[in-house]
Each structure stands twice: as structure tokens, then as C-alpha cells.
Write a protein that holds these residues in place. Structure first.
Motif, PDB file in Angstrom:
ATOM      1  N   GLY A   1       0.766  -1.234   0.000  1.00  0.00           N
ATOM      2  CA  GLY A   1       0.000   0.000   0.000  1.00  0.00           C
ATOM      3  C   GLY A   1       0.799   1.287   0.000  1.00  0.00           C
ATOM      4  N   ALA A   2       2.116   1.221  -0.168  1.00  0.00           N
ATOM      5  CA  ALA A   2       2.917   2.442  -0.224  1.00  0.00           C
ATOM      6  C   ALA A   2       2.426   3.329  -1.363  1.00  0.00           C
ATOM      7  N   THR A   3       2.213   4.602  -1.063  1.00  0.00           N
ATOM      8  CA  THR A   3       1.670   5.534  -2.060  1.00  0.00           C
ATOM      9  C   THR A   3       2.699   6.566  -2.497  1.00  0.00           C
ATOM     10  N   TYR A   4       3.602   6.946  -1.600  1.00  0.00           N
ATOM     11  CA  TYR A   4       4.625   7.950  -1.907  1.00  0.00           C
ATOM     12  C   TYR A   4       6.003   7.357  -1.618  1.00  0.00           C
ATOM     13  N   ILE A   5       6.784   7.188  -2.689  1.00  0.00           N
ATOM     14  CA  ILE A   5       8.090   6.537  -2.566  1.00  0.00           C
ATOM     15  C   ILE A   5       9.159   7.405  -3.223  1.00  0.00           C
ATOM     16  N   VAL A   6      10.242   7.646  -2.510  1.00  0.00           N
ATOM     17  CA  VAL A   6      11.410   8.326  -3.063  1.00  0.00           C
ATOM     18  C   VAL A   6      12.551   7.320  -3.081  1.00  0.00           C
ATOM     19  N   VAL A   7      13.217   7.185  -4.228  1.00  0.00           N
ATOM     20  CA  VAL A   7      14.307   6.223  -4.384  1.00  0.00           C
ATOM     21  C   VAL A   7      15.575   6.953  -4.798  1.00  0.00           C
ATOM     22  N   GLN A   8      16.596   6.884  -3.971  1.00  0.00           N
ATOM     23  CA  GLN A   8      17.874   7.514  -4.311  1.00  0.00           C
ATOM     24  C   GLN A   8      18.666   6.648  -5.287  1.00  0.00           C
ATOM     25  N   GLY A   9      19.292   7.309  -6.248  1.00  0.00           N
ATOM     26  CA  GLY A   9      20.272   6.634  -7.072  1.00  0.00           C
ATOM     27  C   GLY A   9      21.588   6.566  -6.319  1.00  0.00           C
ATOM     28  N   LEU A  10      22.627   6.083  -6.978  1.00  0.00           N
ATOM     29  CA  LEU A  10      23.944   5.985  -6.349  1.00  0.00           C
ATOM     30  C   LEU A  10      24.782   7.216  -6.670  1.00  0.00           C
ATOM     31  N   PRO A  11      25.659   7.618  -5.760  1.00  0.00           N
ATOM     32  CA  PRO A  11      26.575   8.728  -6.030  1.00  0.00           C
ATOM     33  C   PRO A  11      27.743   8.226  -6.874  1.00  0.00           C
ATOM     34  N   PRO A  12      28.574   9.123  -7.398  1.00  0.00           N
ATOM     35  CA  PRO A  12      29.742   8.692  -8.183  1.00  0.00           C
ATOM     36  C   PRO A  12      30.828   8.111  -7.288  1.00  0.00           C
ATOM     37  N   VAL A  13      30.686   6.839  -6.958  1.00  0.00           N
ATOM     38  CA  VAL A  13      31.602   6.166  -6.032  1.00  0.00           C
ATOM     39  C   VAL A  13      33.044   6.245  -6.528  1.00  0.00           C
ATOM     40  N   GLY A  14      33.211   6.341  -7.841  1.00  0.00           N
ATOM     41  CA  GLY A  14      34.554   6.445  -8.407  1.00  0.00           C
ATOM     42  C   GLY A  14      35.280   7.725  -8.037  1.00  0.00           C
ATOM     43  N   CYS A  15      34.575   8.666  -7.412  1.00  0.00           N
ATOM     44  CA  CYS A  15      35.190   9.907  -6.945  1.00  0.00           C
ATOM     45  C   CYS A  15      35.501   9.865  -5.452  1.00  0.00           C
TER      46      CYS A  15
ATOM     47  N   ILE B   1       6.060   7.897  -7.430  1.00  0.00           N
ATOM     48  CA  ILE B   1       7.373   7.272  -7.278  1.00  0.00           C
ATOM     49  C   ILE B   1       8.401   8.197  -7.917  1.00  0.00           C
ATOM     50  N   ILE B   2       9.300   8.752  -7.121  1.00  0.00           N
ATOM     51  CA  ILE B   2      10.258   9.714  -7.666  1.00  0.00           C
ATOM     52  C   ILE B   2      11.703   9.272  -7.448  1.00  0.00           C
ATOM     53  N   TYR B   3      12.550   9.745  -8.324  1.00  0.00           N
ATOM     54  CA  TYR B   3      13.971   9.395  -8.324  1.00  0.00           C
ATOM     55  C   TYR B   3      14.780  10.550  -7.753  1.00  0.00           C
ATOM     56  N   ALA B   4      15.568  10.281  -6.727  1.00  0.00           N
ATOM     57  CA  ALA B   4      16.461  11.283  -6.143  1.00  0.00           C
ATOM     58  C   ALA B   4      17.845  11.117  -6.768  1.00  0.00           C
ATOM     59  N   ASP B   5      18.266  12.110  -7.518  1.00  0.00           N
ATOM     60  CA  ASP B   5      19.471  12.039  -8.349  1.00  0.00           C
ATOM     61  C   ASP B   5      20.732  12.332  -7.528  1.00  0.00           C
ATOM     62  N   PHE B   6      21.198  11.316  -6.826  1.00  0.00           N
ATOM     63  CA  PHE B   6      22.385  11.444  -5.974  1.00  0.00           C
ATOM     64  C   PHE B   6      23.623  11.721  -6.821  1.00  0.00           C
ATOM     65  N   TRP B   7      23.679  11.114  -7.994  1.00  0.00           N
ATOM     66  CA  TRP B   7      24.829  11.279  -8.896  1.00  0.00           C
ATOM     67  C   TRP B   7      25.077  12.755  -9.213  1.00  0.00           C
TER      68      TRP B   7
END
Length: 389
Positions: free
Chosen positions: A228-242, A291-297
Motif C-alpha cells: 500500500g505504499a503511495t509515496y516513494i522516493v528512491v535515491q540513485g547511487l553517487p559517483p563512487v569512483g570519486c 514514485i520519484i527518483y532522487a538524483d544522488f549522482w
């Protein structure tokens, strides 16, 4: 009754720099040029009654501590782990709760003191998306931060299912339980860095790794949607190579002009692209959810490419570590262990210990997510949709 969400503008400004990444650079409404600025920072008081968080050490507020999976040196006087966070202070999820006017999230494993009125944190430091069997089969033997092979994302799914059925919805009918879910923000912090870090230099292909990690993150998302989740924010990954973790061991031929590991970052970029495409598919299948994407990169690179604008002096060096030099990082002499030391002012550093970020960096990332358009759709738009504005 519909909750009242109050968006309060407060004086707060940051100059934003567009990310240099052409392969993963999308237009942000509030940062269309390098000279753009914002004079608003919003407080989203009353927008959500509680938050459920998932992720790894970038989001964990104490689960690994209560499980005893952190190494013995975490109690060192040089270490800030008395907060049970792998940081010198607050994390993105802490700043999120501040903006929502909610108290810090209690870790799920704090069973004797758990007050879940305003939410629960299921995130687990060191958590991988890949199963423990995967690492056992490939015989990975080096886990310098952990006593044993880290637990996988399945652990968090199991915790949530137990909590949801045994506590959250216990004694409630289906309608009452669904109503609670509609006023809950589900925050999936970044998860997958441990998978990529452990696989650096291994024979596992980047394509296989990215497909498996994203598939397992989507398994978590599906579990939440099914409940039943209605509002979801999903973080991407940061630039680990940095991160000092990667660049300290990066061959010169593999390093970009910006000073980052090209190979590691290429895998991360592919991961983020696949993840965001999957989120778009989820949104089409569940048009009544957000459902939204949090642009960590791009949030991370925005700061990394112009540190002075955000108050940072050293973009690559770890504040707490050993070895000095350009990175102050040794994989077997992590923050708090014998021979390590801590910088005088962590607020001037992006990296806390070569793997995790400082409170000052998390604060900037949280602001970029919540107020500067680094979520897609924007966090503000999600709030407006929820409030019917």
C-alpha cells in the motif's frame, strides 16, 4: 481526515552548478545554468505523518550498531559512532525528518525503546543488494569495515514485513492500514555502493552486477507497493569512483581529468540509468502512486565540481583516516582504528572517512533533493500532488 501540509519558505540560498556528466545529465528546473541560485528553502511540516526508511550506511541510524556488525573500534574516542551513524553527525534522512518536522527515525533493531509513532528506519549499514550466497560463491574475502559478510536487502524486506503485519497493522482492518500507508513517506536511500565496492577488481562483469543490483532494489519497491505504499522516493547511487575508497587505488590510466575512477563510475552510471527506467515503469503500472527518483549522482557532482560555493575546501581527502597525502585513506585503517586521526573541521570536507560523507555534505545533498529540483518529479511537486494543490 486529510492532513494539512504547510510549506514554509525560509531564507536560504545555494548557487548551483550543472553536472559535467553528459551521459547522465538531465535538466533540473531550479538549476538551468551555473549562475542560477535559489533564495528559498522549504519546510514541509505536516506533509507526512511518518517516514519509513531503507538503505545502507548512508541512511542507517543504528541498526548495524544494535546488531553488533560494526567492528570493535567504533567506540574509539576518535570516532563519532556514539550517534550510531557512520558520519560525524546527521544523514540525509535526518535532514528529511527535520524538514517534515518529525523526530529522528528510530532504528528497527532498537526493540526495547522503539517508538514507531513517526516512522521507523530499516536501513542497515553495509547492506548489499546481492545475497550473502553470491559473495560466498565468489569467495570474496575482504570486508574491511565489517566483521562478516554484510546482510542483504532481503533482511530489510523481512524486517518491514514483520513490522507491517505485527505492529503497524496489528488490530487494524484493511482500510485503516491502507489509510496509514497513504500518509507515509517511504524513503529508499542509496543502496548498492557496498556491492560495487566489494566487487572492485573482481571478475564479475559490470553489466551482470548492475542488472542484479537494480533487480533486487526493485524487489524492495514491489514489496512496498504491494503493502500500500503511495509515496516513494528512491535515491540513485553517487559517483563512487570519486570517493577516496576508489581513487586511492585507481591506476593513473583509469582516472578521469576530474580525478575520478572512470571504470567504477561507468558502472554506477549504468546502474542509475537502469534504476530510473524501472521507476518509470513502476509509475506507469501504478498511476495512483507517486514514485520519484532522487538524483544522488548529479547532486554529488554539483558540489564536487565547485566545492567553494558550498563551503568545502578539500573535495577528495577524507576527514577521518590514516596515511595523510592526497586522500588520507587506507582500507585497513579506517576511521577510529589505531593510527587514524580526525580533521579539525569536518564541515570543510565532503568525505568523512573515505567511504561515507560528512554531515555538511549530507546537508547539501538533502537540500538539493528537497528544494533544488534534484528529484524527478520534484519533491515539491509530490507534496503538491498529495495536498491536492
Amino acid at each position: 481526515m486529510k492532513s494539512t501540509c504547510v510549506v514554509l519558505p525560509l531564507a536560504f540560498s545555494f548557487l548551483l552548478l550543472s553536472s559535467p556528466s553528459s551521459a547522465h545529465n538531465k535538466t533540473h528546473k531550479s538549476s538551468s545554468s551555473s549562475s542560477s541560485s535559489s533564495s528559498l528553502r522549504s519546510s514541509y511540516k505536516g506533509c507526512f505523518s511518518n517516514v519509513y526508511a531503507f538503505g545502507d550506511s548512508y541512511t542507517d541510524t543504528g541498526n548495524a550498531h544494535f546488531l553488533g556488525t560494526l567492528p570493535s573500534f567504533t567506540g574509539s574516542k576518535n570516532s563519532p559512532y556514539s550517534t550510531n551513524r557512520l558520519c560525524d553527525g546527521r544523514l540525509v534522512v535526518d535532514f528529511l525528518c527535520d524538514a517534515l518536522a518529525l523526530p529522528p527515525l528510530p532504528p528497527y533493531k532498537a526493540t526495547t525503546t522503539l517508538n514507531s509513532t513517526s516512522g521507523v528506519n530499516f536501513a542497515l549499514a553495509g547492506s548489499t543488494t546481492l545475497s550473502r550466497d553470491f559473495f560466498a560463491n565468489y569467495k570474496f574475502g575482504d570486508f574491511p569495515l565489517w566483521k562478516d559478510v554484510p546482510l542483504s536487502i532481503q533482511t530489510q524486506i523481512d524486517w518491514f514485513n514483520r513490522f507491517h503485519t505485527g505492529i503497524e497493522c496489528k488490530g487494524k482492518d484493511a482500510d485503516a492500514c491502507r489509510a496509514k500507508m497513504k500518509n507515509t513517506l517511504f524513503w529508499i536511500g542509496e543502496i548498492g555502493v557496498s556491492d560495487y565496492a566489494i566487487n572492485i577488481g573482481s571478475s564479475v562483469s559490470a553489466r551482470y552486477l548492475t542488472e542484479k543490483t537494480v533487480t533486487n532494489v526493485c524487489k524492495l519497491i514491489q514489496t512496498l507497493l504491494d503493502n500500500g505504499a503511495t509515496y516513494i522516493v528512491v535515491q540513485g547511487l553517487p559517483p563512487v569512483g570519486c570517493f577516496p575508497l576508489a581513487v586511492s587505488a585507481c591506476p593513473v590510466v583509469q582516472m578521469s581529468k576530474a580525478g575520478c575512477d572512470v571504470i567504477v563510475n561507468s558502472a554506477i552510471m549504468i546502474h542509475n540509468e537502469i534504476l530510473e527506467k524501472n521507476l518509470e515503469k513502476f509509475q506507469k503500472r501504478y498511476p495512483d502512486r507517486t514514485i520519484i527518483y532522487a538524483d544522488f549522482w548529479n547532486a554529488y557532482l554539483t558540489v564536487l565540481m565547485n566545492p567553494p560555493k558550498f563551503g568545502f575546501e578539500d573535495p577528495f581527502k577524507a576527514c577521518c583516516g590514516a596515511g595523510g597525502g592526497k586522500y588520507n585513506f587506507k582500507s585497513h585503517s579506517l576511521c577510529g582504528s589505531p593510527g587514524t586521526s580526525t580533521c579539525k573541521d569536518p564541515s570543510k570536507y565532503i568525505s568523512w572517512d573515505g567511504i561515507h560523507l560528512t554531515e555538511a555534505m549530507y546537508k547539501q545533498v538533502a537540500d538539493l533533493f528537497l528544494n533544488q529540483g534534484f528529484c524527478r518529479p520534484s519533491f515539491d511537486q509530490m507534496v503538491k500532488n498529495k495536498s491536492g494543490i
